[in-house]
Design an enzyme around this catalytic site. Structure first.
Site, mmCIF file in Angstrom:
data_model
loop_
_atom_site.group_PDB
_atom_site.id
_atom_site.type_symbol
_atom_site.label_atom_id
_atom_site.label_comp_id
_atom_site.label_asym_id
_atom_site.label_seq_id
_atom_site.Cartn_x
_atom_site.Cartn_y
_atom_site.Cartn_z
ATOM 1 C CG HIS A 1 0.949 2.191 -1.532
ATOM 2 N ND1 HIS A 1 1.910 2.975 -2.114
ATOM 3 C CD2 HIS A 1 0.851 2.635 -0.248
ATOM 4 C CE1 HIS A 1 2.382 3.835 -1.235
ATOM 5 N NE2 HIS A 1 1.761 3.648 -0.094
ATOM 6 N N GLY B 1 1.375 5.679 6.373
ATOM 7 C CA GLY B 1 0.340 6.675 6.109
ATOM 8 C C GLY B 1 0.880 8.064 6.376
ATOM 9 C CG HIS C 1 -1.050 7.655 1.783
ATOM 10 N ND1 HIS C 1 -1.680 6.676 1.030
ATOM 11 C CD2 HIS C 1 0.200 7.181 2.026
ATOM 12 C CE1 HIS C 1 -0.834 5.677 0.836
ATOM 13 N NE2 HIS C 1 0.309 5.953 1.436
ATOM 14 C CG HIS D 1 -0.036 1.945 4.244
ATOM 15 N ND1 HIS D 1 1.282 1.640 4.468
ATOM 16 C CD2 HIS D 1 -0.033 2.876 3.249
ATOM 17 C CE1 HIS D 1 2.056 2.354 3.652
ATOM 18 N NE2 HIS D 1 1.279 3.121 2.904
ATOM 19 C CD GLU E 1 3.892 7.817 -1.176
ATOM 20 O OE1 GLU E 1 4.005 8.534 -2.190
ATOM 21 O OE2 GLU E 1 4.048 6.583 -1.191
ATOM 22 C CB SER F 1 5.202 12.429 4.162
ATOM 23 O OG SER F 1 4.716 11.376 3.371
HETATM 24 ZN ZN ZN Z 1 1.923 4.687 1.679
#
Ligand code: ZN
Length: 223
Positions: free
Chosen positions: A161, A33, A97, A99, A79, A77
């Site tokens: 995901h 995350g 974000h 998980h 992401e 990150s």
């Molecule tokens: Zn992720």
């Protein structure tokens, strides 16, 4: 550049606090995350690969809206492109974000999380879309996330995901992440019992209108 000069000390401390909550609230495990806050044309984002309980202010990375690192000795990150896509194309002030388990379970089975409860309206629509599976950290996952959030949706499920939410503040984005996980969990339970009844567009519009009417009545000056 020292973080004080970047005028981001508040957001950095907030990122640490919510990073720890991500683990405590069961929305992610380990280093999974990531969270970010936008301040003007800069974004403060959690680094990759550091457990949240070990994270310190100087570990947070500062990038610009194209992903160029401006500050920090850590790697931003993986992401980051997904976060930046939302900052560049929506009014997001913060992105979370996760998980989270119910979101992943539901997102691996359905294409859309439907309205089993009217609280879904707080995420900006009558349903939450599930993206196709995309490789983590890719431009594909960034584009799929943006597409799933079109029309004012403040969140999406990422197939096999996790989940992503955004809001004007980190508190709002985090609340949206918890709400999305709760909605996924409720839907999951309902599906275990049978085929859940889904609220219709008319019922959801009626709810929105009634909530607005009551808010208006509360705010109207008394004569
Ligand atoms: Zn992720």
């Amino acid at each position: 550049v020292p973080t004080a000069e970047l005028d981001l000390e508040g957001p950095l401390t907030e990122l640490l606090a919510y990073g720890r909550r991500l683990i405590e609230d069961g929305l992610s495990i380990g280093t999974a995350g990531n969270l970010s806050i936008r301040a003007g044309d800069r974004v403060a984002i959690t680094p990759t690969g550091i457990p949240y309980d070990e994270l310190e202010v100087h570990d947070i990375c500062i990038v610009d809206l194209s992903g160029e690192k401006l500050h920090g000795h850590r790697t931003p990150s993986t992401e980051t492109p997904m976060h930046l896509a939302l900052y560049n194309e929506t009014d997001a002030g913060a992105v979370v974000h996760t998980h989270s388990p119910a979101a992943i379970a539901v997102g691996s089975v359905v294409d859309v999380l439907p309205a089993v409860h009217y609280a879904i309206l707080r995420l900006g629509g009558h349903s939450i879309r599930v993206t196709d599976y995309q490789l983590f950290g890719s431009d594909g996952i960034a584009a799929a996330t943006l597409a799933a959030c079109r029309g004012g949706r403040r969140g999406a499920l990422l197939r096999n995901h996790g989940a992503i939410t955004y809001g004007p503040t980190l508190a709002a984005a985090y609340d949206a992440a918890r709400l999305l996980e709760w909605l996924a969990d409720v839907y999951w339970r309902a599906r275990l019992l049978g085929e859940p009844r889904i609220l219709s567009d008319e019922e959801l519009d009626e709810h929105t209108n009634e909530a607005e009417r009551r808010r208006y009545l509360q705010e109207a000056p008394s004569q």
